[in-house]
Scaffold this motif. Sequence first.
Motif: not given
Length: 210
Positions: A57-86
Amino acid sequence: MKKLLTLSIAVSLATNMMAVEPNSDGLEKDKAVYLELLGASNMVGINYDQRFNDHTRWGWRAGVSFAFGSNSNFFGNYGSIRYYSVPLEVNYLLGSQKNNLEVGAGANVGIYNSHDRDIQILEGPVTLTPDQQAHKEGQVTIGGKTITYLGYNTSHNRFGYYFFGNIGYRHVSNKGFLFRVGVNPSFTLGEKNAIKKAVLYPYLGFGWAF
């Protein structure tokens, strides 16, 4: 004649039992593919899972995943972050063919890709170059001083990781439908390249076991 008939019935029953349960330690369906939301997949991920062999019953798993986020600063300028992971994990199933307590430990490794809007501030009356003029965000006068804001798009990639545990419930129906729900306690060692701090992240999974 009766002994021969009894022996035939016994052999037939034993054969049928072996066909239903190939071994006493492993699982009838020891491989799976599933979609995971949150947890070790961050936002969404596709994972493959299997036992190390058909006698454990011992096993393993592997995959591919994705996440997305955004942020803004005091001047109203927006940025984004993408995370590609295993996500990589070693796990153990405790229970029956259908219902199991799933425990494990693993690591999530990947690449952060951030798109940001960097602001440069110029004070005083200045003559802007054509490049600076193209990136001019705005200009204000404060206390008799002229302040000009310049905005530049930047992109950065960096390595990231975190470790996680796994405590959850796994159900596999007779037809192979797989359902998973649980939590992934996550932590890092030090701050360099760390992604998540020590917290509990819930997860939900649907897939197919075979």
